[in-house]
Design an enzyme around this catalytic site. Structure first.
Site, PDB file in Angstrom:
ATOM      1  N   GLU A 251       8.368  37.381   1.803  1.00 36.97           N
ATOM      2  CA  GLU A 251       8.244  38.833   1.662  1.00 36.97           C
ATOM      3  C   GLU A 251       9.244  39.545   2.579  1.00 36.97           C
ATOM      4  O   GLU A 251       9.367  39.211   3.752  1.00 36.97           O
ATOM      5  CB  GLU A 251       6.815  39.230   2.034  1.00 36.97           C
ATOM      6  N   LYS A 310       4.910  44.949  -5.560  1.00 38.18           N
ATOM      7  CA  LYS A 310       3.535  44.824  -5.103  1.00 38.18           C
ATOM      8  C   LYS A 310       2.711  46.020  -5.558  1.00 38.18           C
ATOM      9  O   LYS A 310       3.107  47.170  -5.375  1.00 38.18           O
ATOM     10  CB  LYS A 310       3.510  44.720  -3.574  1.00 38.18           C
ATOM     11  N   CYS A 360       1.935  38.746  -0.420  1.00 31.55           N
ATOM     12  CA  CYS A 360       1.089  38.755   0.766  1.00 31.55           C
ATOM     13  C   CYS A 360      -0.389  38.897   0.411  1.00 31.55           C
ATOM     14  O   CYS A 360      -0.987  38.047  -0.227  1.00 31.55           O
ATOM     15  CB  CYS A 360       1.548  39.848   1.726  1.00 31.55           C
TER      16      CYS A 360
END
Length: 494
Positions: A251, A310, A360
């Site tokens: 990430e 995301k 994540c």
């Protein structure tokens, strides 16, 4: 503090031993057995709520104290604000078992079996509610204690992690009468072991070589302009030295907006990917600071460039809830006002494989992960847990990823900045992993899987049906009694 309240606090703290990295899954019934016994002994709903609160406070203070690390050590928030903020967060999380304790005593049914079932329903419902209310924080749901290699993980493809919370809590409560509880627990273990032998999905195609990069860039210098070029060169050299058809970076591994990265650098990465006959997926930033920006994974290589952004953002870390701008002004967290990406995105097709990417914290939400299934044959997670230092966060996160593979029958690839980078098979077992806080590359092969587990088809619906059925069975006789006579007081005991 009275003995029951102290016992609740200690039992809650001890519950963390059942999760990674300790992985004492066989110990998991004991803390919740203690909670059940304390709730039964409580003289009224108010005292049961207090017991639940102290159990939850001990549990979350021991289990997610790494929040203080992210706020103070790496977020730059003064200790006198980060400490109370962490305590306040754990206190808020403790309100879920507080509510469960109050409900247990307020509507405590007669009969041991019904009490045990009512306890299990409330514990599982608290986990589920915590998983979606106020954007959700399902970390340390009780069911994660039974991630592979626990035999109860065999139930994960059927009823998911919250269903495991229900089974574990029921087993724990029944153990209060061990002549009853031990046979039930043995039956569940045997059934779970049998279910673990079922291949819900099947491999398809040829194995694909993968390289998962663990850059180990310290968080305090990650966004430092003086370190920018060194970061880019480190990842380029790691890619060149470890050819694979699918290479995944962590990430925000490239800590800049995609259109502001040196074009020649992106061309070089694209050329390396093509030389390796596949694709590279990099974690970076997309969009514009002025109009909205995203935490993204972008592919480069033989396939057309694709982007996953995301969609489930972390409060305070990635977006600022209304009214808390003053709080975040006390910290130094770069890029903390992301926009959410499109919901229900399609898998990215890289290295000839449809891969469901998430970033994540997103892999904590099982029902969101299955939105890209059964089309995708592989799960992939890009993470940067450097925010949490040498804490319990990294092994806990790996345990969560193991559960996602067990639920979906899909192998998982985890590329992280500081740990834990891993390859997980379709049963939820770790095939290989890197030691945390090392600069290294994890290489191996992964094979996509096709087909659906019941959890892919139903999501949490199966669990919710069980939850509703359990609540009805626990309360049906009490409801019938209440219809024919005045209801007993809140403090009534069996």
């Amino acid at each position: 503090m009275r003995r029951p309240e102290l016992a609740a606090l200690l039992a809650g703290a001890a519950g963390v031993l059942c999760f990674a990295p300790f992985d004492l899954f066989w110990l998991a019934p004991l803390p919740w057995l203690a909670l059940f016994a304390l709730w039964r002994q409580a003289p009224d709903a108010r005292r049961a709520a207090l017991v639940g609160f102290l159990f939850g406070l001990g549990f979350f203070l021991a289990g997610v104290s790494w929040i203080y690390v992210s706020l103070s050590v790496f977020g730059g928030m003064p200790w006198w604000l980060a400490g109370p903020a962490t305590l306040l967060f754990c206190t808020a999380m403790a309100l879920y078992p507080t509510l469960a304790g109050w409900l247990f005593k307020r509507w405590q049914p007669a009969g041991f079996w019904r009490q045990a079932l009512w306890f299990a329903v409330l514990i599982a419902a608290a986990d589920w509610l915590r998983g979606w209310l106020f954007t959700g924080f399902p970390w340390l749901a009780v069911g994660y204690t039974q991630a592979p290699p626990s035999p109860l993980a065999g139930f994960a493809p059927l009823i998911g992690v919250y269903g495991l919370s229900l089974l574990l809590a029921l087993s724990a409560a029944l153990l209060l009468r061990w002549r009853v509880g031990l046979p039930v627990l043995a039956l569940l273990v045997a059934a779970g072991f049998g279910l673990r032998q079922i291949e819900w999905t099947e491999p398809i195609g040829e194995p694909v070589s993968v390289a998962l990069l663990q850059g180990n860039i310290p968080q305090d210098i990650k966004f430092n302009p003086d370190n920018f070029v060194r970061t880019l060169l480190r990842y380029r050299d790691m890619i060149a030295a470890h050819p694979a058809r699918l290479t995944i970076l962590p990430e925000t591994a490239l800590p800049a907006f995609l259109d502001r990265l040196p074009p020649e650098y992106l061309d070089e990465l694209t050329a390396l990917a093509r030389q390796h006959g596949g694709d590279i997926v990099v974690g970076t930033l997309t969009g514009k600071p002025e109009t909205g920006y995203y935490n993204s994974a972008v592919s480069l290589g033989i396939s057309p460039q694709q982007t996953y952004s995301k969609q489930h953002l972390v409060p305070f870390g990635e977006f600022i809830p209304a009214g808390f701008a003053w709080f975040m002004a006390q910290a130094n967290i770069p890029m903390s006002a992301f926009s959410a990406g499109p919901s229900r995105p399609a898998p990215l097709t890289v290295a000839g494989q449809p891969v469901a990417f998430n970033i994540c914290y997103e892999d904590v939400f099982g029902e969101e992960i299955i939105s890209a299934l059964p089309q995708a044959g592989i799960l992939a997670n890009l993470s940067n847990t450097a925010w949490f230092g040498r804490s319990l966060a990294q092994p806990q996160h790996l345990q969560i990823a193991r559960m996602r593979s067990a639920e979906t029958g899909r192998p998982s690839l985890r590329a992280t900045n500081t740990g834990m980078t891993a390859i997980i098979d379709a049963r939820g077992d770790v095939v290989s992993a890197l030691a945390p806080f090392e600069t290294a590359v994890l290489t191996g092969e992964v094979r996509a899987h096709q087909g659906s587990t019941p959890y892919i088809a139903w999501g949490n619906l199966g669990f919710l049906v069980l939850l509703l059925a359990g609540a009805c069975l626990a309360q049906i006789r009490r409801a019938a009694s209440a219809a024919g006579s005045p209801a007993p007081g809140a403090g009534a005991r069996p």
